[in-house]
Design a protein around this motif. Structure first.
Motif, mmCIF file in Angstrom:
data_model
loop_
_atom_site.group_PDB
_atom_site.id
_atom_site.type_symbol
_atom_site.label_atom_id
_atom_site.label_comp_id
_atom_site.label_asym_id
_atom_site.label_seq_id
_atom_site.Cartn_x
_atom_site.Cartn_y
_atom_site.Cartn_z
ATOM 1 N N GLN A 853 0.791 -1.148 -0.063
ATOM 2 C CA GLN A 853 -0.002 -0.128 -0.095
ATOM 3 C C GLN A 853 1.129 1.175 0.036
ATOM 4 N N ILE A 854 0.671 2.071 -0.993
ATOM 5 C CA ILE A 854 1.597 3.401 -1.110
ATOM 6 C C ILE A 854 0.524 4.365 -1.180
ATOM 7 N N HIS A 855 0.337 5.079 -0.251
ATOM 8 C CA HIS A 855 -0.695 6.188 -0.030
ATOM 9 C C HIS A 855 -1.857 5.621 -0.416
ATOM 10 N N ASP A 856 -2.416 6.036 -1.622
ATOM 11 C CA ASP A 856 -3.609 5.773 -2.100
ATOM 12 C C ASP A 856 -3.795 4.760 -2.959
ATOM 13 N N GLU A 857 -2.625 3.912 -3.267
ATOM 14 C CA GLU A 857 -2.556 2.907 -4.228
ATOM 15 C C GLU A 857 -2.207 1.612 -3.525
ATOM 16 N N LEU A 858 -2.859 0.561 -4.321
ATOM 17 C CA LEU A 858 -2.745 -0.814 -3.806
ATOM 18 C C LEU A 858 -2.066 -1.425 -4.835
ATOM 19 N N ILE A 859 -1.002 -2.426 -4.563
ATOM 20 C CA ILE A 859 -0.269 -3.207 -5.645
ATOM 21 C C ILE A 859 -0.491 -4.710 -5.271
ATOM 22 N N PHE A 860 -0.800 -5.430 -6.315
ATOM 23 C CA PHE A 860 -1.085 -7.053 -6.327
ATOM 24 C C PHE A 860 -0.208 -7.807 -7.270
#
Length: 902
Positions: A853-860
């Motif tokens: 989770q990078i601030h307002d972003e999710l990475i999958f």
């Protein structure tokens, strides 16, 4: 903004305080109180200024320092302190701990060495340091504005200029200055017959002690030359004595010394009454904070139950362990804690565990202690059965995510239920308070816990600790956790924040398991790419260094702000504002302002960018990837690391990798999807501005979002008109986000490179164009002043002590009150989304991993064949997680590298 560390030369300050105030000060029982009064005044000033992130009280320990081995006469003439001072010293030291601060001292070293070592670690992190001391021995630490001495009695800052004024030399020459001069108070011999003026003259001409002796034949008059030769051995021995050690300890966690902004005096209230500290008492009684009063009320009610009195029980027999655990039921609240060989769950292992389910006894179960003569321990199989039995009850931990990592690896199973985390509850009570178990114990239970350093010898692990001693340490952790858990529930009720108990159960505690799984997954790095990037960065730094030296016409330490300042403004004669006491500023803002003035500036800016990426990211990331057999790095997410609820990450920090530069983007190329997988990035679009529209119901904002218009363009139209709007869109964007973060006219003028008058006009035009925004901001501030707090969407609170704040901090609180609602509510939304997505992945056993989770972003990370389908599923959850007055929107990208997701 760089963080600030305040380091107190504790005994030096106490002595100074004692002699500065009238020594006849006594309470009505005749006990001297001058030192105590000076100390409480100092702490009060610290709290009001509130300009330090960390505070360390450095102390001398009993016994001799290593300097006695260099010279047995060192400090042999020291006279014992006056009786009145000796009577107050232990009380003041005790108050430091009771107030929630921490002392730091090491056997064999003096407080000055401890200070020097903390300064070294602070400088490595580019923190600013204030050393509270008037001791001249510490002048050697002063460094170009990054490190200054503060005389708390005279309210005087000692920097390089002050050092020059007082001694005629620079701080870097101070060791050699003392080596020549000596110090009769400490029995440091120096060079007999050479005084202050002589030492100053020698160092002005020859700069260093080594250079003085290298040119000894040229030194005049001959009498000085003779003295230098006669006492050369004493000079160099003196140098060893006065040189501070900056390697007292190998690592330092600043978070353990976080400046606690809650009022520390509440913890010593009764003693303030006893020693008649009336000024502080008046200030305390004038306060009326909701959360402070709640704490006082709970403490008053729990006074009779505060005493920590329990039995630590070592369980080394499987039958006895089974008997104790037979008392547990499904609804039994059990505090649980682990002991391990270290903090790295990937490489360290479980040594034992403790648990507690009543206020009479706490238990420790050893399973892997290893030393000559170790007693009976519980087998791994019996330990596994016991842990599973415990986790069938309602398990409470303090920072339990850490324990779960070790327990899950030990059990070889991926799922354990938890009931609560007392650290999360403490954070919900006040997100700015100290959250470590030992600090909370001292503050709320008046109990000083056994420290890790007291139990584990330097260089050893917990596996080497004797079983009985280990039991006392470990059982106490579980017992205190249980006590605090029940206390926190009462505190939340008394704060009128009982709803947060439910919020914790529904959101915060499940979030622990969401983060746990993300940390376990980690993210893959392309080590070969990083190795090549590292080599490129080194080559680039080498080329840039050569070019900078060529343009400067001399070689110097580019990373030294002092040397760089001298090169730019004295050697090259570039324009600058007046030189300050701390020297020339050479920060990014200054360098950018000099673009066009000299060819060297672009190279310096590029050097700084490359060097930061090289030292902060490329090299550490490569090292971490090489340590993992799958080349995956596992960051640690900190749920309680910010006041707003935003996640932070550490070891390594992946949330602050630069995004606006080509090199920052290139680092993201190293984060990759394994073969057969894809990375998905899903980013909330302008979530805080959507929240602004949701809360204010401003017509223009709502209409723009409902019709999916460009919000910045709509703002530009409202501010500058249709014709000028396209050219002013970036200005509007800066204003939109800036006002949410409390940007005033000065900051806006600097950001947009316009005058403050123009910035003021733009802000006024904004609020006249969006009157509902201005009135909403005003209502937030008014509520925060009346109630003492603000609340996010999920009703998490942040408290503000307007009553005791200086005007500067009251203004800051007003800005933070607004910012806390928007940042905090955005955090609530993404937290809810993460929990729901995590549950979907687990329940449906999807071939997907949530990684970052990078601030307002999710990475999958997902199977290539399912990337589009799963990405849409996750995006749909994020957009519909909470009904707002305007729609949430997220964008999705799929790629093989992190750099492809933007």
């Amino acid at each position: 903004m760089s963080k600030t560390v305040t380091i107190i030369d504790t005994f030096g300050f106490f002595f100074r305080s004692f002699y500065a105030l009238p020594q006849h000060l006594k309470n009505s029982q005749g006990f001297p109180t001058g030192l105590l009064t000076g100390f409480t005044n100092f702490i009060s000033t610290l709290q009001k200024q509130h300009d330090s992130d960390y505070i360390v009280f450095a102390i001398d320990t009993k016994g001799d320092s290593f300097r006695k081995e260099i010279d047995p006469n060192y400090k042999a003439n020291r006279q014992p302190p006056p009786q009145e001072l000796s009577m107050q010293l232990p009380i003041a030291i005790e108050w430091i701990d009771k107030m929630g601060y921490k002392t730091l001292g090491f056997d064999g070293y003096e407080a000055d060495d401890v200070i020097a070592t903390v300064v070294r670690f602070a400088k490595e992190k580019s923190y600013n340091v204030r050393v509270v001391s008037h001791d001249k021995d510490l002048f050697q630490l002063i460094d170009d504005g990054r490190v200054v001495l503060v005389d708390a009695i005279k309210k005087q800052v000692m920097d390089e200029d002050e050092c020059f004024k007082k001694y005629g030399i620079s701080p870097k020459q101070f060791i050699d200055y003392q080596s020549i001069l000596g110090d009769s108070a400490d029995n440091i011999p120096g060079v007999k017959g050479i005084g202050k003026v002589g030492a100053e003259k020698l160092l002005i001409e020859y700069e260093t002690l080594d250079n003085i002796y290298a040119n000894i034949e040229n030194i005049k008059p001959l009498g000085i030359q003779k003295k230098l030769l006669e006492f050369k051995e004493q000079a160099y021995m003196s140098k060893k004595l006065v040189t501070l050690s900056c390697s007292v300890f190998e690592s330092f966690d600043f978070e353990e010394f976080k400046m606690d902004i809650e009022n520390p005096f509440l913890n010593i209230y009764d003693e303030l009454v006893k020693y008649e500290q009336n000024g502080i008492l008046r200030a305390l009684n004038a306060k009326n904070l909701v959360h402070v009063e709640a704490v006082k009320k709970v403490e008053a009610e729990a006074q009779t139950n505060k005493k920590v009195n329990f039995r630590a029980v070592l369980i080394d027999d499987a039958k006895e362990l089974k008997r104790v655990l037979s008392e547990l039921r499904d609804d039994t609240i059990v505090a649980f804690d682990t002991e391990t060989t270290g903090l790295d769950y990937e490489n360290d292992s479980l040594v034992g565990f403790s648990f507690c389910f009543n206020e009479d006894e706490a238990y420790y179960v050893p399973i892997a202690h290893f030393y000559l003569g170790v007693g009976e321990q519980i087998s791994q199989e019996d330990a596994k059965i016991a842990i599973k039995k415990i986790f069938n009850s309602r398990v409470v931990g303090h920072n339990i995510k850490f324990d779960l990592h070790f327990v899950i690896r030990f059990l070889g199973e991926g799922e354990l239920d938890i009931f609560a985390d007392s650290m999360i509850l403490a954070w919900l009570i006040n997100p700015e308070s100290a959250l470590s178990l030992d600090k909370l114990s001292e503050k709320l239970l008046e109990h000083k816990m056994i420290t890790f350093k007291e139990s584990v010898k330097k260089g050893e692990t917990f596996a080497s600790v004797a079983l009985e001693e280990a039991c006392n340490y470990a059982a106490e952790d579980a017992y205190i956790t249980l006590r605090l858990y029940y206390l926190f529930l009462e505190m939340l009720k008394d704060q009128g924040a009982e709803h947060l108990i439910e919020e914790a159960k529904e959101v915060e505690f499940p979030f622990i398991k969401t983060l746990l799984k993300m940390e376990m997954h980690g993210i893959e790095l392309n080590s070969l790419f990083l190795e090549q990037f590292l080599a490129e960065a080194k080559d680039s730094l080498s080329e840039l260094t050569k070019k900078i030296y060529e343009l400067a016409s001399l070689e110097f330490n580019i990373n030294s702000t002092q040397q760089l300042g001298n090169v730019l403004f004295e050697q090259l004669g570039l324009p600058t504002s007046k030189k300050t006491k701390t020297g020339y500023s050479t920060d990014e803002k200054v360098l950018n302002s000099l673009l066009g003035e000299h060819e060297i500036i672009p190279y310096l800016l590029e050097y700084r960018e490359v060097y930061k990426l090289y030292s902060t990211y490329i090299e550490p990331l490569l090292k971490l990837s090489q340590q993992d057999k799958e080349s995956r790095i596992h960051t640690s997410f900190v749920q309680t690391g910010t006041t707003t609820g935003r996640l932070s990450s550490k070891n390594p920090n992946l949330q602050n990798i630069p995004t606006r530069t080509a090199l920052g983007t290139k680092i993201r190329e190293a984060f990759v999807a394994p073969e057969g997988k894809k990375l998905i990035g899903i980013d909330y679009s302008q979530i805080e501005l959507r929240l602004l529209a949701h809360f204010t119901q401003d017509r223009v904002l709502v209409e723009a979002f409902m019709q999916d218009k460009d919000i910045h363009m709509q703002t530009a139209i409202a501010l500058f008109g249709e014709e000028d709007a396209p050219l002013k869109r970036n200005v509007a964007k800066t204003v939109n986000f800036g006002l949410l973060y409390g940007m005033g006219q000065k900051k806006l003028s600097e950001t947009l490179k316009i005058t403050t008058a123009e910035a003021k006009e733009i802000i006024e035009r904004y609020f006249s164009s969006f009157p509902s925004v201005k009135s909403y901001f005003r209502s937030i501030v008014d509520f925060s002043k009346e109630a003492g707090y603000v609340e996010t969407l999920l009703k998490r609170r942040r408290y503000f002590d307007y009553e005791s704040a200086s005007p500067m901090f009251r203004a800051a609180y007003e800005r933070e009150a607004v910012n806390s609602i928007f940042q905090g509510s955005a955090s609530d939304i993404i937290k809810l989304s993460m929990n729901k997505i995590h549950k979907l992945i687990e329940d449906e056993k999807l071939n997907a991993k949530m990684l970052l989770q990078i601030h307002d972003e999710l990475i999958f990370e997902v199977d290539t064949s399912e990337a589009e389908i799963l990405g849409e599923k996750f995006k749909n959850i994020m957009q519909n997680i909470m009904p707002l007055n305007i729609p949430l929107k997220a964008s999705m990208k799929i790629g093989d590298k992190w750099s492809e997701l933007k």
